[in-house]
Every structure is written in structure tokens, then in C-alpha cells.
Design a protein around this motif. Structure first.
Motif, PDB file in Angstrom:
ATOM      1  N   VAL A 176     -14.507  42.448 -35.201  1.00 50.63           N
ATOM      2  CA  VAL A 176     -14.022  41.356 -36.055  1.00 50.63           C
ATOM      3  C   VAL A 176     -12.772  40.733 -35.436  1.00 50.63           C
ATOM      4  CG1 VAL A 176     -12.964  40.873 -38.303  1.00 50.63           C
ATOM      5  CG2 VAL A 176     -15.045  42.235 -38.179  1.00 50.63           C
ATOM      6  N   GLU A 177     -11.869  41.572 -34.926  1.00 51.80           N
ATOM      7  CA  GLU A 177     -10.650  41.052 -34.301  1.00 51.80           C
ATOM      8  C   GLU A 177     -10.977  40.256 -33.040  1.00 51.80           C
ATOM      9  OE1 GLU A 177      -8.127  44.421 -33.711  1.00 51.80           O
ATOM     10  OE2 GLU A 177      -7.706  44.644 -35.851  1.00 51.80           O
ATOM     11  N   GLN A 178     -11.959  40.715 -32.261  1.00 50.01           N
ATOM     12  CA  GLN A 178     -12.360  39.978 -31.065  1.00 50.01           C
ATOM     13  C   GLN A 178     -12.907  38.602 -31.429  1.00 50.01           C
ATOM     14  OE1 GLN A 178     -15.143  42.541 -29.050  1.00 50.01           O
ATOM     15  NE2 GLN A 178     -13.727  42.872 -27.359  1.00 50.01           N
ATOM     16  N   LYS A 179     -13.728  38.544 -32.463  1.00 48.67           N
ATOM     17  CA  LYS A 179     -14.275  37.253 -32.902  1.00 48.67           C
ATOM     18  C   LYS A 179     -13.152  36.335 -33.369  1.00 48.67           C
ATOM     19  CE  LYS A 179     -18.955  38.571 -34.234  1.00 48.67           C
ATOM     20  NZ  LYS A 179     -19.921  38.651 -35.343  1.00 48.67           N
ATOM     21  N   ALA A 180     -12.181  36.896 -34.083  1.00 54.21           N
ATOM     22  CA  ALA A 180     -11.068  36.082 -34.563  1.00 54.21           C
ATOM     23  C   ALA A 180     -10.255  35.545 -33.393  1.00 54.21           C
ATOM     24  CB  ALA A 180     -10.182  36.905 -35.494  1.00 54.21           C
ATOM     25  N   ARG A 181      -9.998  36.395 -32.385  1.00 60.06           N
ATOM     26  CA  ARG A 181      -9.247  35.935 -31.206  1.00 60.06           C
ATOM     27  C   ARG A 181     -10.022  34.845 -30.473  1.00 60.06           C
ATOM     28  NH1 ARG A 181      -7.997  41.503 -30.455  1.00 60.06           N
ATOM     29  NH2 ARG A 181      -9.664  41.673 -28.912  1.00 60.06           N
ATOM     30  N   ALA A 182     -11.341  35.011 -30.344  1.00 60.69           N
ATOM     31  CA  ALA A 182     -12.154  33.999 -29.663  1.00 60.69           C
ATOM     32  C   ALA A 182     -12.111  32.669 -30.419  1.00 60.69           C
ATOM     33  CB  ALA A 182     -13.588  34.485 -29.524  1.00 60.69           C
ATOM     34  N   ALA A 183     -12.149  32.739 -31.737  1.00 63.60           N
ATOM     35  CA  ALA A 183     -12.077  31.512 -32.541  1.00 63.60           C
ATOM     36  C   ALA A 183     -10.707  30.850 -32.394  1.00 63.60           C
ATOM     37  CB  ALA A 183     -12.352  31.823 -34.006  1.00 63.60           C
ATOM     38  N   GLN A 184      -9.655  31.651 -32.357  1.00 62.55           N
ATOM     39  CA  GLN A 184      -8.310  31.091 -32.175  1.00 62.55           C
ATOM     40  C   GLN A 184      -8.181  30.419 -30.817  1.00 62.55           C
ATOM     41  OE1 GLN A 184      -5.785  34.495 -32.724  1.00 62.55           O
ATOM     42  NE2 GLN A 184      -5.852  34.380 -34.954  1.00 62.55           N
ATOM     43  N   ILE A 185      -8.716  31.073 -29.781  1.00 62.63           N
ATOM     44  CA  ILE A 185      -8.647  30.496 -28.437  1.00 62.63           C
ATOM     45  C   ILE A 185      -9.413  29.179 -28.387  1.00 62.63           C
ATOM     46  CG2 ILE A 185      -9.434  30.827 -26.062  1.00 62.63           C
ATOM     47  CD1 ILE A 185      -8.768  33.812 -26.439  1.00 62.63           C
ATOM     48  N   LYS A 186     -10.595  29.167 -28.961  1.00 64.25           N
ATOM     49  CA  LYS A 186     -11.405  27.942 -28.973  1.00 64.25           C
ATOM     50  C   LYS A 186     -10.665  26.812 -29.686  1.00 64.25           C
ATOM     51  CE  LYS A 186     -15.869  26.138 -30.422  1.00 64.25           C
ATOM     52  NZ  LYS A 186     -17.099  26.388 -31.136  1.00 64.25           N
ATOM     53  N   GLN A 187     -10.062  27.130 -30.814  1.00 68.48           N
ATOM     54  CA  GLN A 187      -9.328  26.108 -31.558  1.00 68.48           C
ATOM     55  C   GLN A 187      -8.120  25.624 -30.762  1.00 68.48           C
ATOM     56  OE1 GLN A 187      -7.723  27.412 -35.286  1.00 68.48           O
ATOM     57  NE2 GLN A 187      -7.360  25.325 -35.999  1.00 68.48           N
ATOM     58  N   LEU A 188      -7.376  26.532 -30.131  1.00 67.58           N
ATOM     59  CA  LEU A 188      -6.217  26.136 -29.329  1.00 67.58           C
ATOM     60  C   LEU A 188      -6.631  25.192 -28.200  1.00 67.58           C
ATOM     61  CD1 LEU A 188      -4.171  29.435 -28.984  1.00 67.58           C
ATOM     62  CD2 LEU A 188      -3.309  27.271 -29.840  1.00 67.58           C
TER      63      LEU A 188
END
Length: 181
Positions: free
Chosen positions: A71-83
Motif C-alpha cells: 500500500v505504501e509503495q502504491k501511495a509513493r508511486a501515485a505521489q511521484i506521478k502527481q509530482l
């Protein structure tokens, strides 16, 4: 209403009344002696059950930790994509290219002179995004680097614009702007 095991065995004819009473008396005798401390009960079943329960709890905790990590990996990936999508610079279609190395291969990106200078002095960075490359500001690149350093392809050390020193003997000899290395 459920019938006790004793009654079920009697009904099935596997034991007779005398054997059932004797087994009950023997069980009560064992409990009395164990209560007085004269004999130790065989607690291997209870110990094995407790060990199995402890093992199951340990396994469940490990599974929960793995799920939380996903779940944390998915959240980090989503944050990176948004950034990247919020801060990326628009793609240019020019004949001027900036060459960089990614995974031992030379890649190129279409840039203008201002972008080339900012990439060289570290104000801009190149990141991987959806199978391609994007140019983003340094601040966004540092945030991405905290979350996943593998996504950063090129982030040069920030160099402030150099002003010639007063005692520099080559101050009069500036490098021409049109010189390409």
C-alpha cells in the motif's frame, strides 16, 4: 440440542455403560490429583495449540506488514506521478538536443538554450515517466528522489551562476555562447 460425546458413543454401541462410568471416574481422579499437585497433567496438546497460535499470529503479522508495504509503495508511486505531471515542463520540438545517459545508453531530449543551461547547472532535472523522459524543476526532483531515487535520470549538482572574480587573469576571455562541446 447437541448430545455429548459420551452419549453418542453409548448410542452407537461402541462403549457400554460400565466403560463410560469408569472413564469418567478416571478423568475425575486425574483432575483431583492434578489440582492437589500430586501429578502433572499431560499438557502437550495445550502447549502445541499455544505454539500453533503463536506461529499463526507471527505469520499474520508478516502478511499484514507485506500488505502495508505494498500500500505504501502504491501511495509513493501515485505521489511521484502527481509530482511529475504537475511540475513537468512542456515538450519542445526543436532541432537542439540535450544528450544524457540512462542505463548505459545515450538518450536525447529536445531542449532550447535556456533549458540546456538550467539542466547543466542543476536547476532542472530529467526523470523517467511512463516509458519516456520529462524535465522538471530541481525542487520536485528532490521530492521524487526522497520517494524513489531510481526515477531520477539526471540531477546535476546545483551551481550558482558564476561571476568572474576580480583577480581572474582570464576574465577578459569569456567563452562564446555559440561554442558547442
Amino acid at each position: 440440542m447437541s448430545i455429548s460425546l459420551r452419549d453418542q458413543l453409548l448410542k452407537a454401541g461402541l462403549v457400554n455403560e460400565k466403560q463410560a462410568k469408569q472413564a469418567g471416574k478416571e478423568k475425575q481422579k486425574q483432575q483431583r490429583l492434578a489440582h492437589k499437585g500430586q501429578i502433572e497433567l499431560d499438557d502437550t496438546q495445550q502447549r502445541l495449540a499455544a505454539e500453533a497460535k503463536a506461529e499463526k499470529v507471527k505469520r499474520d503479522q508478516e502478511l499484514n506488514r507485506q500488505q502495508q508495504e505494498k500500500v505504501e509503495q502504491k501511495a509513493r508511486a501515485a505521489q511521484i506521478k502527481q509530482l511529475i505531471e504537475v511540475s513537468r515542463l512542456p515538450k519542445l520540438n526543436t532541432e537542439d538536443y540535450y544528450n544524457f545517459v540512462d542505463d548505459k545508453k545515450v538518450k536525447r531530449l529536445s531542449v532550447n538554450t535556456l533549458m540546456r543551461n538550467k539542466l547543466a547547472n542543476g536547476s532542472l532535472a530529467i526523470v523517467q515517466h511512463q516509458g519516456g523522459y520529462e524535465v522538471i524543476p530541481r525542487e520536485a526532483a528532490l521530492k521524487i528522489q526522497e520517494r524513489d531515487p531510481r526515477r531520477i535520470v539526471q540531477l546535476n549538482i546545483l551551481v550558482e551562476s558564476k561571476t568572474p572574480e576580480e583577480d581572474d587573469p582570464y576574465a577578459a576571455y569569456q567563452i562564446p555562447d555559440d561554442l558547442m562541446w
